[in-house]
Design a protein around this motif. Structure first.
Motif, short mmCIF file in Angstrom:
data_model
loop_
_atom_site.label_atom_id
_atom_site.label_comp_id
_atom_site.label_asym_id
_atom_site.label_seq_id
_atom_site.Cartn_x
_atom_site.Cartn_y
_atom_site.Cartn_z
N MET A 1 0.83 -1.10 0.07
CA MET A 1 -0.06 0.00 0.14
C MET A 1 0.81 1.20 -0.04
SD MET A 1 -2.97 0.92 -0.10
CE MET A 1 -4.36 2.12 0.45
N LYS A 2 1.77 1.37 0.89
CA LYS A 2 2.83 2.33 0.82
C LYS A 2 3.55 2.67 -0.29
CE LYS A 2 4.11 2.01 5.71
NZ LYS A 2 4.98 1.93 6.68
N HIS A 3 3.90 1.73 -1.21
CA HIS A 3 4.34 1.58 -2.49
C HIS A 3 3.50 2.24 -3.35
CE1 HIS A 3 7.59 -1.44 -1.61
NE2 HIS A 3 7.65 -0.44 -0.63
N GLU A 4 1.95 1.99 -3.32
CA GLU A 4 1.28 2.47 -4.22
C GLU A 4 0.89 4.06 -3.88
OE1 GLU A 4 -0.13 1.15 -7.19
OE2 GLU A 4 1.06 -0.39 -6.73
N ASN A 5 1.00 4.44 -2.70
CA ASN A 5 1.13 5.94 -2.43
C ASN A 5 2.29 6.75 -3.04
OD1 ASN A 5 -1.46 5.32 -1.11
ND2 ASN A 5 -0.50 5.20 0.88
N LEU A 6 3.28 5.89 -2.86
CA LEU A 6 4.55 6.67 -3.34
C LEU A 6 4.43 6.75 -4.99
CD1 LEU A 6 7.42 4.92 -1.47
CD2 LEU A 6 6.94 7.34 -1.68
N LYS A 7 4.24 5.99 -5.41
CA LYS A 7 3.97 5.68 -6.88
C LYS A 7 2.93 6.82 -7.43
CE LYS A 7 5.12 1.14 -7.99
NZ LYS A 7 4.64 -0.21 -8.19
N GLN A 8 1.82 7.04 -6.77
CA GLN A 8 0.79 8.02 -6.80
C GLN A 8 1.35 9.45 -6.89
OE1 GLN A 8 -2.60 7.53 -4.52
NE2 GLN A 8 -3.72 9.26 -5.35
N LEU A 9 2.11 9.76 -5.55
CA LEU A 9 2.93 10.91 -5.50
C LEU A 9 3.81 11.18 -6.62
CD1 LEU A 9 3.40 11.23 -1.61
CD2 LEU A 9 1.93 13.03 -3.01
N ASN B 1 13.32 10.08 -9.14
CA ASN B 1 12.09 9.39 -9.72
C ASN B 1 12.57 7.85 -10.36
OD1 ASN B 1 9.41 8.76 -10.63
ND2 ASN B 1 10.32 9.03 -12.77
N GLN B 2 13.73 7.93 -10.93
CA GLN B 2 14.19 6.40 -11.69
C GLN B 2 14.65 5.79 -10.06
OE1 GLN B 2 17.25 7.63 -14.12
NE2 GLN B 2 15.63 8.21 -15.95
N ASP B 3 15.31 6.55 -9.12
CA ASP B 3 15.92 5.77 -8.09
C ASP B 3 14.83 5.11 -7.21
OD1 ASP B 3 18.65 6.30 -8.94
OD2 ASP B 3 18.95 8.00 -7.61
N ILE B 4 13.84 5.83 -7.01
CA ILE B 4 12.62 5.57 -6.27
C ILE B 4 11.93 4.25 -7.04
CG2 ILE B 4 10.32 5.96 -5.58
CD1 ILE B 4 11.38 8.79 -4.92
N HIS B 5 11.77 4.45 -8.16
CA HIS B 5 10.94 3.32 -8.90
C HIS B 5 11.84 1.87 -9.02
CE1 HIS B 5 7.40 4.68 -10.80
NE2 HIS B 5 7.89 5.81 -11.01
N GLN B 6 13.34 2.15 -8.90
CA GLN B 6 14.20 0.91 -8.86
C GLN B 6 14.04 0.31 -7.47
OE1 GLN B 6 18.17 2.03 -9.48
NE2 GLN B 6 18.99 -0.03 -9.86
N SER C 1 12.32 -3.56 -6.85
CA SER C 1 13.31 -4.55 -6.78
C SER C 1 12.89 -5.53 -5.84
CB SER C 1 14.44 -3.83 -6.12
OG SER C 1 15.42 -4.78 -5.55
N ASP C 2 13.05 -6.76 -6.02
CA ASP C 2 12.69 -7.93 -5.28
C ASP C 2 13.57 -8.03 -3.89
OD1 ASP C 2 11.06 -8.97 -7.10
OD2 ASP C 2 12.48 -10.03 -8.14
N GLN C 3 14.71 -7.21 -3.96
CA GLN C 3 15.64 -7.27 -2.84
C GLN C 3 14.84 -6.18 -1.54
OE1 GLN C 3 19.05 -5.37 -3.64
NE2 GLN C 3 20.13 -5.42 -1.81
N THR C 4 15.23 -6.42 -0.52
CA THR C 4 14.68 -5.95 0.73
C THR C 4 15.82 -5.13 1.08
OG1 THR C 4 13.59 -7.81 1.49
CG2 THR C 4 13.87 -6.16 3.20
N HIS C 5 15.35 -3.74 1.11
CA HIS C 5 16.21 -2.44 1.45
C HIS C 5 16.16 -2.16 2.86
CE1 HIS C 5 16.89 -2.02 -2.91
NE2 HIS C 5 15.48 -2.30 -2.97
N ASP C 6 17.37 -1.76 3.29
CA ASP C 6 17.26 -1.11 4.84
C ASP C 6 16.94 0.19 4.91
OD1 ASP C 6 19.60 0.29 3.99
OD2 ASP C 6 21.37 -0.88 5.12
N VAL C 7 16.87 0.72 6.21
CA VAL C 7 16.37 1.99 6.30
C VAL C 7 17.23 3.12 5.59
CG1 VAL C 7 16.20 3.64 8.28
CG2 VAL C 7 15.50 1.28 8.62
N SER C 8 18.38 2.81 5.57
CA SER C 8 19.55 3.84 5.04
C SER C 8 18.99 4.09 3.46
CB SER C 8 20.82 3.57 5.26
OG SER C 8 20.97 2.49 4.34
#
Length: 90
Positions: A1-9, A35-40, A44-51
């Motif tokens: 859900m959060k990802h969809e909100n980001l995409k909408q923004l 924009n490109q970095d956020i979409h990447q 991504s299937d990879q789990t990203h850390d907080v940083s």
């Protein structure tokens, strides 16, 4: 859900940018890179850390400050985007 909100923004930011008559090429490039970095990260299937999200949030907030004076309609969208990115990393 959060990802969809980001995409909408992101879509809203691009819409606001498209409706803006004059945008500095440097700012336009910075926004496109963000924009490109956020979409990447989001696709991504990879789990990203907080940083990763903190860095993206900082970049969005920095862009927000740059757009504030010349493009006041775009600034709140970028600020909200930065806030959402920070919350995802928590």
């Amino acid at each position: 859900m959060k990802h969809e909100n980001l995409k909408q923004l992101l879509a809203e930011a691009h819409q606001q940018l498209a409706g803006t008559e004059k945008v500095d090429d440097e700012l336009k490039a910075l926004l496109e890179n963000l924009n490109q970095d956020i979409h990447q990260v989001l696709t991504s299937d990879q789990t990203h850390d907080v940083s990763v999200f903190d860095t993206l949030s900082e970049r969005s907030l920095a862009l927000s400050a740059k757009f504030a004076a010349e493009h006041p309609k775009l600034e709140p969208v970028l600020r909200e985007l930065g806030s959402m990115l920070a919350k995802i990393g928590v």
